[in-house]
Design a protein around this motif. Structure first.
Motif, PDB file in Angstrom:
ATOM      1  N   ASP B  68       7.125   6.392  11.373  1.00  0.00           N
ATOM      2  CA  ASP B  68       7.432   7.195  10.194  1.00  0.00           C
ATOM      3  C   ASP B  68       8.862   7.704  10.370  1.00  0.00           C
ATOM      4  O   ASP B  68       9.083   8.697  11.102  1.00  0.00           O
ATOM      5  CB  ASP B  68       6.442   8.358  10.107  1.00  0.00           C
ATOM      6  N   PHE B  70      10.803   9.388   8.590  1.00  0.00           N
ATOM      7  CA  PHE B  70      11.079  10.744   8.101  1.00  0.00           C
ATOM      8  C   PHE B  70      10.594  11.781   9.112  1.00  0.00           C
ATOM      9  O   PHE B  70      11.289  12.764   9.407  1.00  0.00           O
ATOM     10  CB  PHE B  70      10.428  10.946   6.733  1.00  0.00           C
ATOM     11  N   LEU B 106      13.296   1.811   5.751  1.00  0.00           N
ATOM     12  CA  LEU B 106      12.307   1.185   4.867  1.00  0.00           C
ATOM     13  C   LEU B 106      12.998   0.556   3.656  1.00  0.00           C
ATOM     14  O   LEU B 106      12.612  -0.535   3.208  1.00  0.00           O
ATOM     15  CB  LEU B 106      11.270   2.223   4.420  1.00  0.00           C
ATOM     16  N   ASN B 107      14.033   1.224   3.163  1.00  0.00           N
ATOM     17  CA  ASN B 107      14.794   0.642   2.050  1.00  0.00           C
ATOM     18  C   ASN B 107      15.484  -0.635   2.480  1.00  0.00           C
ATOM     19  O   ASN B 107      15.597  -1.602   1.730  1.00  0.00           O
ATOM     20  CB  ASN B 107      15.850   1.640   1.553  1.00  0.00           C
ATOM     21  N   PRO B 117       9.077  -1.342  -3.121  1.00  0.00           N
ATOM     22  CA  PRO B 117       8.758  -0.245  -2.196  1.00  0.00           C
ATOM     23  C   PRO B 117       7.268  -0.133  -1.883  1.00  0.00           C
ATOM     24  O   PRO B 117       6.887   0.196  -0.768  1.00  0.00           O
ATOM     25  CB  PRO B 117       9.254   1.006  -2.944  1.00  0.00           C
ATOM     26  N   ASP B 118       6.395  -0.443  -2.858  1.00  0.00           N
ATOM     27  CA  ASP B 118       4.967  -0.299  -2.574  1.00  0.00           C
ATOM     28  C   ASP B 118       4.442  -1.421  -1.677  1.00  0.00           C
ATOM     29  O   ASP B 118       3.286  -1.386  -1.243  1.00  0.00           O
ATOM     30  CB  ASP B 118       4.153  -0.264  -3.876  1.00  0.00           C
ATOM     31  N   ILE B 120       5.949  -2.059   1.184  1.00  0.00           N
ATOM     32  CA  ILE B 120       6.315  -1.669   2.552  1.00  0.00           C
ATOM     33  C   ILE B 120       5.416  -0.503   2.953  1.00  0.00           C
ATOM     34  O   ILE B 120       5.464   0.564   2.343  1.00  0.00           O
ATOM     35  CB  ILE B 120       7.798  -1.229   2.641  1.00  0.00           C
ATOM     36  N   VAL B 121       4.615  -0.733   3.976  1.00  0.00           N
ATOM     37  CA  VAL B 121       3.654   0.296   4.390  1.00  0.00           C
ATOM     38  C   VAL B 121       4.016   0.749   5.803  1.00  0.00           C
ATOM     39  O   VAL B 121       4.163  -0.096   6.693  1.00  0.00           O
ATOM     40  CB  VAL B 121       2.212  -0.268   4.372  1.00  0.00           C
ATOM     41  N   TYR B 122       4.144   2.047   6.007  1.00  0.00           N
ATOM     42  CA  TYR B 122       4.511   2.525   7.331  1.00  0.00           C
ATOM     43  C   TYR B 122       3.449   3.460   7.902  1.00  0.00           C
ATOM     44  O   TYR B 122       2.662   4.055   7.187  1.00  0.00           O
ATOM     45  CB  TYR B 122       5.902   3.177   7.337  1.00  0.00           C
ATOM     46  N   PHE B 123       3.447   3.514   9.213  1.00  0.00           N
ATOM     47  CA  PHE B 123       2.443   4.270   9.967  1.00  0.00           C
ATOM     48  C   PHE B 123       3.173   5.100  11.003  1.00  0.00           C
ATOM     49  O   PHE B 123       4.259   4.736  11.431  1.00  0.00           O
ATOM     50  CB  PHE B 123       1.517   3.304  10.725  1.00  0.00           C
ATOM     51  N   SER B 124       2.527   6.152  11.455  1.00  0.00           N
ATOM     52  CA  SER B 124       3.171   6.910  12.531  1.00  0.00           C
ATOM     53  C   SER B 124       3.131   6.059  13.800  1.00  0.00           C
ATOM     54  O   SER B 124       2.286   5.179  13.954  1.00  0.00           O
ATOM     55  CB  SER B 124       2.495   8.261  12.761  1.00  0.00           C
ATOM     56  N   LEU B 367      -3.911  -3.088   8.031  1.00  0.00           N
ATOM     57  CA  LEU B 367      -3.745  -3.250   6.581  1.00  0.00           C
ATOM     58  C   LEU B 367      -4.570  -4.430   6.084  1.00  0.00           C
ATOM     59  O   LEU B 367      -5.216  -4.359   5.034  1.00  0.00           O
ATOM     60  CB  LEU B 367      -2.269  -3.443   6.240  1.00  0.00           C
ATOM     61  N   LYS B 370      -8.118  -3.381   5.866  1.00  0.00           N
ATOM     62  CA  LYS B 370      -8.333  -2.494   4.715  1.00  0.00           C
ATOM     63  C   LYS B 370      -8.347  -3.268   3.404  1.00  0.00           C
ATOM     64  O   LYS B 370      -8.941  -2.829   2.424  1.00  0.00           O
ATOM     65  CB  LYS B 370      -7.236  -1.414   4.661  1.00  0.00           C
TER      66      LYS B 370
END
Lengths: 222, 615
Positions: B68, B70, B106-107, B117-118, B120-124, B367, B370
């Motif tokens: 993550d 951020f 991510l960008n 953008p949807d 790209i999936v991020y995880f901690s 993913l 899921k």
């Protein structure tokens, strides 16, 4: 020796470990490109030449690392290079042209160091490397000729590579100046933010943080 | 559905491809760039894996990222400001790399791969470790313990993994310990104090610990307190936040003595007990070895403590208690073994790459699960690329005399004999014979291993009782410190014969968890019998990080071992990673060939071709 010569010598002595480290990385980068050329090439003759080059360049990198170890108090950690393919479609002769120009540049740079240095072992080791690099210039020249590339096309490609290198060198220098200015700004920002938010940051560090088990995207949780 | 899993920007960038729940390929960037722990955006690997599997970027439905950014940005800024005014350089570094680059990771992925953008999936970061550890285990229900240096905020996390009746994976966080309390960072700081490269040579700390006594263990118990929730580090002994000041602080050195400086020479210890070599020690060598031993012993206790906490989280009415370990700290095979032997869990799993390289894989698998896909191949080990031998150079006209100038060993062969196209039976007979005669053999087959261990596809092999050959491999090929032990590849019956195999508690009684000994993630200690035939693979304390080879895991390698046993009487030889010192495992044939020519390696086996030096 004139004033400029003495100044060069002094600057070189101060920066020598970093210079050696950088050249070690340049040689290893050269090895990488040579290996790319080997991996994609179909010519047995080219492979022989390339293999010899790879071993010699790798040896040069070892020599430079050894010299760094003599000159520096720090343990050697290799400088990082961004490895990028030169061409989206592999081209035998263009890759060799890139390597050929690299050898010419290497000879010039190492010669400058040899002139500026008063370190006997450094001069001797770099002298041998220069001899090898000069030999490489001849053999890459020969290999390119064997590919049947015309002199005009070759000159055009070498000129393009020189322009890219020149631009890269300018950008590197500009980047250094830019970073210096940027660091000054960052320092001011640090003292401003630090004095205002030091307490908050310290409290935040001490707080427990929940573990995050979410899948997220830029548009929110998935 | 095609998912591309990415990890990059800190260290050990890697990429994986998961198609409809099946893990197709995974590869670390360093294997292609030849820069150890390379962290750049891995476009070379992305292109290579897509091409090898017959895809293009257009086929990618989702991209997962292992961190993550951020949360991490939040942590690095908070950390720098909380240590004001000692962290000016650190803040400058943050300012240089984050606003301009890392914040927009991510960008960047969107831009480079032309995705929305949807997509790209991020995880901690710790969650990424937990996912890979659990999803590769084969367990239906397990507790997951992740310990590393630091991710976003977390340094140690407990998770629970399970599968629903529909086969969908669920991994939930239980608790996390946050930076700056970090066992992984303490390990790295001690590694640096001992004179090794942190984030690279923690294995050297582990190796050195066998030569010392844990006389300073109380010191480490004092500075890292084990608590009900985990642990707390007295950070005044370290520079975790002002990291430009070094690993350990002055306070640490005041109590424990000065750190090992460059120029003080290599540690003079020798891992082969059988060589009878008596090292010329100075007082400081022994002090530092004792510190390594003290810290390693404390570290194992700390990991066991965390394991007990994990066990408590699992509860008592569990028939088969399963533990998954993740994070870089799970590379510490001594501590893994202690956990296994504790019998707190009947099954323990460590993924093939528990470090940051593996953190690319878990999110992609999760993913996929899921999205309704059953997972396959999640525990596969050989996930890299396979290559044809394209190194055919003109061996007859090659200038061998020049090699002397350019090799690490000042030797050059008279010539190289090439035997091409040997098929399986002939190949293993030939190579087994060469190993038996004392040759050091570079063995390059099939798809490369994922992770740091060589498991028989990118391996250097030498007979384990020929200590002069093993020593030659250290000095003239691997350029490896004498105190670092080698590992063994071994057949099951020989493992039982030579080693006291650790057992776990199972429903029917104690059993040897053979799965744990397939990937050099745990150690076994030699029995009290004559072990001279495997001496080259034993450490000074008679331990070995063994790889028990089964036919279903690597058929050709298994056949090689069987053939070798027929000839020599021992189903084991030394297996070490096929790489030069300071470089990653060889990935492509040219990497193997160049290393072969530069070194004292006697034989190179590239698929079905055998290259033999004539000295």
């Amino acid at each position: 020796m004139g004033f400029i010569g003495k100044l060069r010598r002094r600057i070189l002595r101060k920066r020598l470990p970093q210079v050696l480290k950088n050249f070690n990385a340049v040689e290893d980068d050269g090895v990488w490109h040579l290996k790319q050329a080997f991996h994609y090439s179909d010519s047995k003759k080219a492979k022989n030449v390339l293999l010899q080059h790879i071993l010699e360049e790798r040896h040069h990198a070892d020599v430079l690392k050894r010299l760094y170890d003599l000159e520096s108090r720090q343990r050697f950690t290799p400088a990082h290079f961004n490895r990028a393919r030169l061409y989206s479609d592999f081209s035998d002769w263009k890759t060799m042209a890139y390597i050929h120009q690299g050898e010419i540049d290497a000879v010039k740079k190492f010669s400058k160091i040899v002139q500026a240095s008063d370190h006997a072992q450094l001069k001797s080791e770099l002298g041998k490397i220069i001899e090898d690099e000069e030999g490489h210039c001849h053999s890459t020249d020969g290999l390119i000729a064997d590919f049947g590339v015309g002199k005009r096309d070759l000159e055009k490609e070498l000129s393009r590579i020189r322009r890219i290198r020149f631009k890269q060198n300018w950008l590197t220098m500009g980047n250094k100046i830019g970073l210096f200015v940027f660091d000054l700004f960052a320092t001011l920002l640090y003292f401003l933010l630090g004095s205002l938010f030091f307490g908050y940051a310290k409290r935040r560090m001490a707080q427990p943080k929940p573990a995050n088990d979410q899948m997220q995207s830029l548009e929110g949780p998935v | 559905m095609l998912v591309l899993g990415l990890s990059f920007d800190y260290h050990d960038a890697s990429v994986c491809l998961v198609k409809d729940g099946e893990l197709l390929s995974a590869l670390a960037l360093e294997r292609l760039t030849l820069q150890k722990h390379d962290f750049d955006y891995p476009d070379l690997v992305i292109n290579e894996l897509l091409r090898t599997n017959g895809f293009t970027t257009k086929d990618i439905d989702f991209v997962t990222f292992h961190e993550d950014p951020f949360a991490k940005f939040n942590r690095v800024v908070t950390s720098a400001l909380s240590h004001f005014p000692k962290t000016k350089r650190e803040f400058q570094e943050v300012s240089r790399v984050w606003p301009g680059r890392k914040f927009w990771t991510l960008n960047r992925i969107c831009r480079e791969l032309i995705k929305r953008p949807d997509q790209i999936v991020y995880f901690s970061h710790h969650y990424s470790h937990a996912l890979y550890s659990f999803l590769s285990s084969g367990f239906s229900d397990a507790i997951i313990l992740v310990v590393d240096a630091v991710g976003d905020w977390g340094t140690c996390g407990f998770y629970r993994g399970s599968f629903s009746t529909t086969g969908e994976a669920h991994v939930k966080a239980i608790e996390e310990i946050s930076f700056p309390h970090s066992l992984g960072l303490v390990y790295s700081a001690v590694t640096e104090y001992l004179g090794f490269n942190p984030n690279d040579s923690e294995c050297s700390t582990m190796a050195l610990s066998a030569f010392g006594q844990p006389v300073y263990k109380d010191f480490f118990s004092r500075i890292v307190k084990l608590t009900e929730k985990g642990f707390e580090v007295d950070t005044s002994f370290f520079h975790f936040q002002d990291f430009y000041s070094g690993g350990v602080s002055k306070r640490f050195e005041d109590e424990m003595g000065p750190s090992r400086k460059k120029g003080e020479g290599p540690y003079p210890f020798h891992s082969f007990k059988a060589t009878q070599l008596v090292p010329e020690l100075n007082q400081d060598d022994q002090r530092l070895a004792d510190i390594a031993a003290s810290f390693q012993e404390f570290f194992e206790e700390a990991m066991l403590h965390l394991t007990k906490i994990a066990r408590a989280h699992l509860g008592s009415n569990i028939e088969e208690a399963c533990l998954c370990l993740g994070g870089g700290v799970a590379l510490n095979c001594l501590s893994n073994t202690k956990i296994l032997k504790s019998k707190l869990f009947s099954r323990v799993h460590v993924p093939i790459d528990p470090g940051d390289g593996g953190s690319a894989v878990g999110p992609a698998l999760y993913l996929s699960s899921k999205k309704g896909h059953a997972l396959r191949g999640a525990n596969e080990g050989y996930l890299g690329c396979a290559f044809q031998d394209n190194t055919q150079f003109d061996a007859e006209s090659f200038n061998y005399s020049d090699l002397k100038k350019y090799t690490v060993s000042d030797e050059s062969p008279r010539s190289i004999i090439v035997e091409e196209g040997l098929q399986n039976g002939d190949l293993v007979s030939r190579v087994a014979g060469l190993i038996e005669k004392g040759s050091v053999v570079g063995w390059f087959q099939g798809r490369s291993e994922f992770g740091p261990r060589a498991l028989g596809n990118r391996s250097l092999l030498v007979r384990a009782d020929d200590l002069s050959a093993v020593a030659r491999m250290s000095q003239k090929i691997k350029k490896r410190a004498s105190y670092r032990p080698y590992a063994l590849s071994i057949l099951q019956e020989d493992a039982i014969k030579f080693f006291d195999m650790p057992k776990v508690l199972d429903v029917g009684g104690d059993r040897v968890p053979w799965d744990n000994f397939k990937r050099m993630q745990f150690v076994a200690y030699a029995n009290d019998i004559d072990t001279s035939v495997i001496a080259g693979g034993l450490h000074v304390d008679q331990s070995s990080r063994i790889q028990v080879v089964f036919e279903e895991d690597n058929s050709l390698y298994y056949q090689l071992l069987v053939k070798y046993k027929e000839i020599s009487g021992v189903g084991a030889f030394v297996n070490t990673s096929f790489n030069e010192s300071g470089f990653p495992l060889v990935e492509r044939p040219i990497d193997a060939m160049a290393f072969f020519l530069r070194s004292s390696m006697d034989v190179l086996v590239l698929n079905s071709n055998v290259y033999i030096k004539e000295w």
